[in-house]
Scaffold this motif. Structure first.
Motif, PDB file in Angstrom:
ATOM      1  N   HIS A   7       0.859  -1.261  -0.073  1.00 40.12           N
ATOM      2  CA  HIS A   7       0.081  -0.088  -0.070  1.00 40.12           C
ATOM      3  C   HIS A   7       0.793   1.150  -0.073  1.00 40.12           C
ATOM      4  O   HIS A   7       0.534   2.242  -0.596  1.00 40.12           O
ATOM      5  CB  HIS A   7      -0.989  -0.273   1.112  1.00 40.12           C
ATOM      6  CG  HIS A   7      -2.060  -1.030   1.040  1.00 40.12           C
ATOM      7  ND1 HIS A   7      -3.073  -0.895   0.322  1.00 40.12           N
ATOM      8  CD2 HIS A   7      -2.250  -2.279   1.563  1.00 40.12           C
ATOM      9  CE1 HIS A   7      -3.888  -1.896   0.323  1.00 40.12           C
ATOM     10  NE2 HIS A   7      -3.632  -2.582   1.040  1.00 40.12           N
ATOM     11  N   ASN A  34      -4.029   5.513   5.000  1.00 38.56           N
ATOM     12  CA  ASN A  34      -4.043   4.138   4.368  1.00 38.56           C
ATOM     13  C   ASN A  34      -3.147   3.087   5.409  1.00 38.56           C
ATOM     14  O   ASN A  34      -3.800   1.954   5.501  1.00 38.56           O
ATOM     15  CB  ASN A  34      -3.340   4.246   3.118  1.00 38.56           C
ATOM     16  CG  ASN A  34      -3.576   3.096   2.217  1.00 38.56           C
ATOM     17  OD1 ASN A  34      -3.664   1.966   2.387  1.00 38.56           O
ATOM     18  ND2 ASN A  34      -3.811   3.438   0.933  1.00 38.56           N
ATOM     19  N   GLY A 238      -6.930   8.541   2.502  1.00 38.00           N
ATOM     20  CA  GLY A 238      -5.945   7.196   2.681  1.00 38.00           C
ATOM     21  C   GLY A 238      -6.805   6.162   2.933  1.00 38.00           C
ATOM     22  O   GLY A 238      -6.592   5.088   2.592  1.00 38.00           O
ATOM     23  N   HIS A 242      -7.498   3.002   0.554  1.00 42.16           N
ATOM     24  CA  HIS A 242      -7.248   1.439   0.901  1.00 42.16           C
ATOM     25  C   HIS A 242      -8.301   0.388   0.516  1.00 42.16           C
ATOM     26  O   HIS A 242      -8.091  -0.512   0.137  1.00 42.16           O
ATOM     27  CB  HIS A 242      -7.018   1.432   2.170  1.00 42.16           C
ATOM     28  CG  HIS A 242      -6.631   0.171   3.009  1.00 42.16           C
ATOM     29  ND1 HIS A 242      -5.100   0.017   3.335  1.00 42.16           N
ATOM     30  CD2 HIS A 242      -7.097  -0.948   3.106  1.00 42.16           C
ATOM     31  CE1 HIS A 242      -5.006  -1.211   3.568  1.00 42.16           C
ATOM     32  NE2 HIS A 242      -5.987  -1.969   3.700  1.00 42.16           N
TER      33      HIS A 242
END
Length: 669
Positions: A7, A34, A238, A242
C-alpha cells in the motif's frame, strides 16, 4: 491484513501524480490514513470474543489444543481442572467483553495499540534522531517525504486507529456466522452488476465517504497547511483509497479478467469444461513478469525456493480463486465440492487458519527485509551483556531476548511449534526476562542512543506494563507476549504443514498435473482453502499468481480516484456542485469483462507493451461526466453527503460481538 509495503508503494505512485497538482499539502497524511486502516486490524473485538468461545468450547470439551487460537495448551486444562486461577476472568481481561464499552478491546488490543503507536512514530514523526535506521526497514517507499511533528502524529494516530471493519478492506463480511446459511442471505448473492451484493454496498460506502471528504476538503482548503482539518481529510482519503486498492488485492477480479480475456479468442461452441482444461494448461504463459527493480521487492520475503509457490501451485491457485466455497454444518468448508465463480466478483473471507498464515507470512516478509539490512545490528546494554548475551552486536534474528527472536526468526518459531519441551523452556526464560525488566532496559537503551523519540518510548513502556499485568495475573496463565509466542509457534507450524501438502499436490495426478481442477473447498492444505484470505489475497510478492497484474490495476485505480478528487477541489471551491462518486467508483470497481476498450485491459496492455505504469491520460477509457449532472444532481449529492452507511456498517459488525460474547457465557458452566 494487507501488505503495508504494497500500500505504501501505491501511495508513492499516487503521490507522484497528485502532489504536483496541490504542492501545498502534507501528503504524508494520505499514506498515514492508508497505513492506519491496516494496523487497526489488530483491534478486532468480534474476532477476540469469538476466540473466547473457542477457548471455552475446546477447553471444557476435550482439554486439548484449541482450533482457532492456541492460547496456552495443556496449561489451560490444568487451570480448568483445579480452578487454581479464575480462567473466565483472565479470558475477559485478555480479549475484552461486549459491555461495558470501555472494556471492549481487552489487554491484547491495548498492547497492540501501544506497540503500533511506537512503530508509527518511527515511521511518521520528524523528531526521531536516527530515523535513517528505521525508514529503510519500516517505510522504504516513503523515501525522504517530509514527516510530521510528534504531537500531530499522536493526534492522528488516536483519531484514526480504530478497529477492523470488513467494509474498510472490501473483505467478505461474516454477517451470517455459518457458511452453510449464506446461500439464503441477500448480501451474498450476485448483484445486478456482477459483484456480490455486499461489494455493491461497499461501493456505496466508498461513494458516501468520498462525497463527504470532497466537501470537507473544499471547506478546509484555505486553512494553513498544517491545520488538523486538512490532515484529517488526507488521512480520510487514505482510508478510502485503501478500500479501492483492496478491491483488487482481495478479490478474484484479475483471475476473472484473464479468464474472460483468453476466452474471447477460443473457438465458438467450446464447453466450459473444455475451456477450463485449456485455460489450466495455458494461462501461465499469459501472466505478466514481475516488475524489474535493482533491489529485492519490499515484503517479498527471503526469496528461498521453498517459500515461493511452484508453477503448478500457481495454476492451481488461479483455478481455485475462480471457485466459490461451499460449507457443511457447522460452518465447515466442504471437503468434496465447491461452485464455479466465473460470473461473480467476490472477496476473501477469514477461515479458522487464516490468522496463522497472515501473521506468519507477515513475519517472514519482515525477516526477509531485515536480512537485507547489512548495517542493522543490535548491541545489548552493558548491564545486560554478561547475563543475557555477548558484547558482539547481533541481528534481531539471533537476539537473546525470547520475544524478539520469535518475532524475527522463523526457524525459532518452527522449533517452538514442533518441540513442546523447548517451548516450555523458552517461555520460562521469557517470563524471567520480562520480570527482570530487560525489555524496559532495552527501550531505555534505544532511547538514549537516539533510536526512539519520547512518544515511541512511552508507548512501548505502556505495552510492557500491560504485558506484565497479565503475566502477573496467575502462574498458569500467560501475559500478552507469552500468548503471542504460543500463537506464532502454532502459526508457523500450520504454515509449514500447508506448504508441505501443497508440494505434494504439485506432483499429484488425480485431476491432472498439479490437480488444478480440484473442486474441493477444503483440499487439506489450509493455505489453499477456497474463498479464504490466504488463497485470494495478492498483496505480496509471494501471493502468486497475478500479483503483478493486481498491483498495476490497484495503482491506476487509486491514482485515478485521488486525481478526480484533487482536480475537483482545485477547479471548483464551491460545494453547490460536485463529483458523481457513484459513477466514478462503478467505473473502476466493476466486473472484469476484459474487453479491449475497458480501462483494465488498456492498463495491462500498456504494461505489457512498455513495462511501465500508464499515466492517467495514457488510458482512453475515462469516466464519462464525472461531475453530478441532471435535474436530480443536487438531491443525489445531498443523499451521499448526509448518508449514514458507514455508521450502519460499523454497527452491523459490532452487533456480532454481542452475539458471540453472550453465546460464550453459556459455555462457562
Amino acid at each position: 491484513m494487507g501488505d503495508l509495503h504494497r500500500h505504501a508503494e501505491i501511495f508513492r505512485h499516487v503521490h507522484r501524480t497528485v502532489a504536483p497538482l496541490r504542492p501545498d499539502e502534507d501528503w504524508i497524511c494520505l499514506e498515514f490514513g492508508n497505513y492506519l486502516t491496516d494496523i487497526s486490524q489488530f483491534r478486532d473485538p468480534y474476532a477476540n470474543m469469538l476466540a473466547k468461545r473457542t477457548v471455552w468450547g475446546q477447553g471444557l470439551g476435550t482439554f486439548g489444543l484449541f482450533a482457532l487460537v492456541p492460547i496456552i495448551g495443556t496449561l489451560v486444562s490444568e487451570a480448568i481442572l483445579n480452578w487454581a486461577v479464575d480462567l473466565d476472568e483472565w479470558i475477559d481481561r485478555m480479549f475484552g467483553v461486549h459491555e461495558p464499552a470501555g472494556k471492549r478491546h481487552g489487554k491484547l488490543a491495548a498492547y497492540f495499540q501501544d506497540v503500533f503507536e511506537g512503530v508509527t512514530h518511527l515511521v511518521f514523526a520528524d523528531d526521531v534522531k536516527k530515523a535513517e535506521v528505521w525508514h529503510p526497514v519500516l517505510a522504504p517507499a516513503l523515501g525522504d517525504i517530509e514527516r510530521l511533528p510528534a504531537a500531530e502524529v499522536t493526534r492522528i494516530y488516536r483519531a484514526f486507529f480504530t478497529q477492523y471493519y470488513p467494509h474498510e478492506h472490501t473483505d467478505f463480511p461474516p454477517y451470517v456466522l455459518f457458511g452453510e446459511s449464506r446461500v439464503n442471505h441477500r448480501l451474498y448473492r450476485k448483484g445486478p452488476n456482477g459483484l456480490s451484493a455486499y461489494l455493491e454496498e461497499y461501493t456505496d460506502y466508498l461513494s458516501e465517504s468520498l462525497s463527504k471528504l470532497e466537501v470537507e476538503w473544499k471547506q478546509a482548503s484555505r486553512a494553513a497547511k498544517g491545520d488538523p482539518r486538512r490532515h484529517n481529510v488526507l488521512a480520510g482519503l487514505g482510508k478510502a483509497l485503501h478500500g479501492v486498492e483492496d478491491y483488487f488485492f482481495h478479490s478474484n477480479h484479475l483471475e476473472l479478467h484473464l479468464w474472460n480475456e483468453l476466452r474471447a479468442g477460443r473457438p465458438k461452441g467450446e464447453t466450459d469444461e473444455e475451456y477450463r482444461r485449456w485455460f489450466a494448461a495455458n494461462v501461465a504463459s499469459h501472466w505478466l513478469p514481475p516488475e524489474r527493480t535493482g533491489t529485492p521487492e519490499p515484503g517479498s520475503g527471503s526469496g528461498s525456493g521453498e517459500d515461493r509457490p511452484s508453477r503448478a501451485h500457481q495454476v492451481r491457485a488461479h483455478l481455485r480463486r475462480l471457485r466459490y466455497p461451499l460449507y457443511r454444518p457447522v460452518n465447515t468448508l466442504d471437503p468434496e465440492k465447491s461452485e464455479p465463480a466465473t460470473g461473480i466478483v467476490f472477496t476473501a473471507g477469514f477461515d479458522k487458519k487464516d490468522l496463522f498464515h497472515t501473521l506468519s507470512l507477515a513475519l517472514e516478509s519482515m525477516e526477509g527485509a531485515l536480512a537485507r539490512m547489512e548495517h542493522l545490528f543490535v548491541s545489548l546494554p552493558e548491564d545486560m551483556q554478561t547475563s543475557y548475551g555477548s558484547k558482539r552486536p547481533t541481528r534481531l534474528h539471533d537476539s537473546e531476548l525470547v520475544l524478539l527472536r520469535v518475532l524475527f526468526n522463523k526457524e525459532e518459531r518452527s522449533r517452538l511449534g514442533r518441540d513442546e519441551d523447548y517451548l516450555k523452556k523458552r517461555l520460562a526464560l521469557h517470563v524471567k526476562q520480562l520480570g527482570d525488566g530487560l525489555y524496559e532496559k532495552g527501550i531505555a537503551h534505544l532511547y538514549s542512543r537516539g533510536f526512539l523519540n519520547d512518544a515511541a518510548r512511552d508507548a512501548w513502556l505502556r505495552a510492557i506494563a500491560t504485558d506484565r499485568e497479565m503475566e502477573d495475573f496467575g502462574a498458569l496463565t500467560p501475559g500478552v507476549s507469552g500468548f503471542l509466542i504460543n500463537l506464532l509457534a502454532q502459526g508457523q507450524q500450520e504454515l509449514e504443514r500447508s506448504r508441505r501438502l501443497s508440494r505434494q499436490f504439485d506432483t499429484a495426478r488425480d485431476f491432472g498435473q498439479g490437480n488444478p481442477l480440484d473442486p474441493r473447498s477444503d483440499n487439506g492444505a489450509s493455505g489453499e482453502h477456497i474463498g479464504t484470505h490466504t488463497l485470494m489475497s495478492k498483496d505480496t510478492g509471494k501471493s502468486l499468481p497475478v500479483h503483478e497484474e493486481t498491483r498495476r490495476l490497484a495503482r491506476f485505480a487509486s491514482m485515478a480516484v485521488a486525481r478526480h478528487l484533487v482536480t475537483e477541489v482545485n477547479t471548483d471551491p464551491s460545494t453547490a456542485g460536485g463529483l458523481d462518486w457513484d459513477r466514478i467508483l462503478r467505473h473502476y470497481l466493476r466486473f472484469p469483462y476484459a474487453r479491449p476498450a475497458m480501462w483494465e485491459s488498456q492498463v495491462l496492455a500498456h504494461v505489457r507493451r512498455t513495462g511501465a505504469d500508464p499515466a492517467y491520460d495514457d488510458i482512453p477509457d475515462k469516466v464519462v461526466q464525472p461531475r453530478a449532472q441532471g435535474p436530480d444532481a443536487a438531491l443525489r449529492l445531498a443523499a451521499r453527503r448526509n448518508g449514514t452507511l458507514r455508521v450502519e456498517l460499523e454497527k452491523r459488525y459490532r452487533d456480532l460481538e454481542k452475539r458471540v460474547d453472550q453465546f460464550q457465557l453459556l459455555l462457562r458452566f
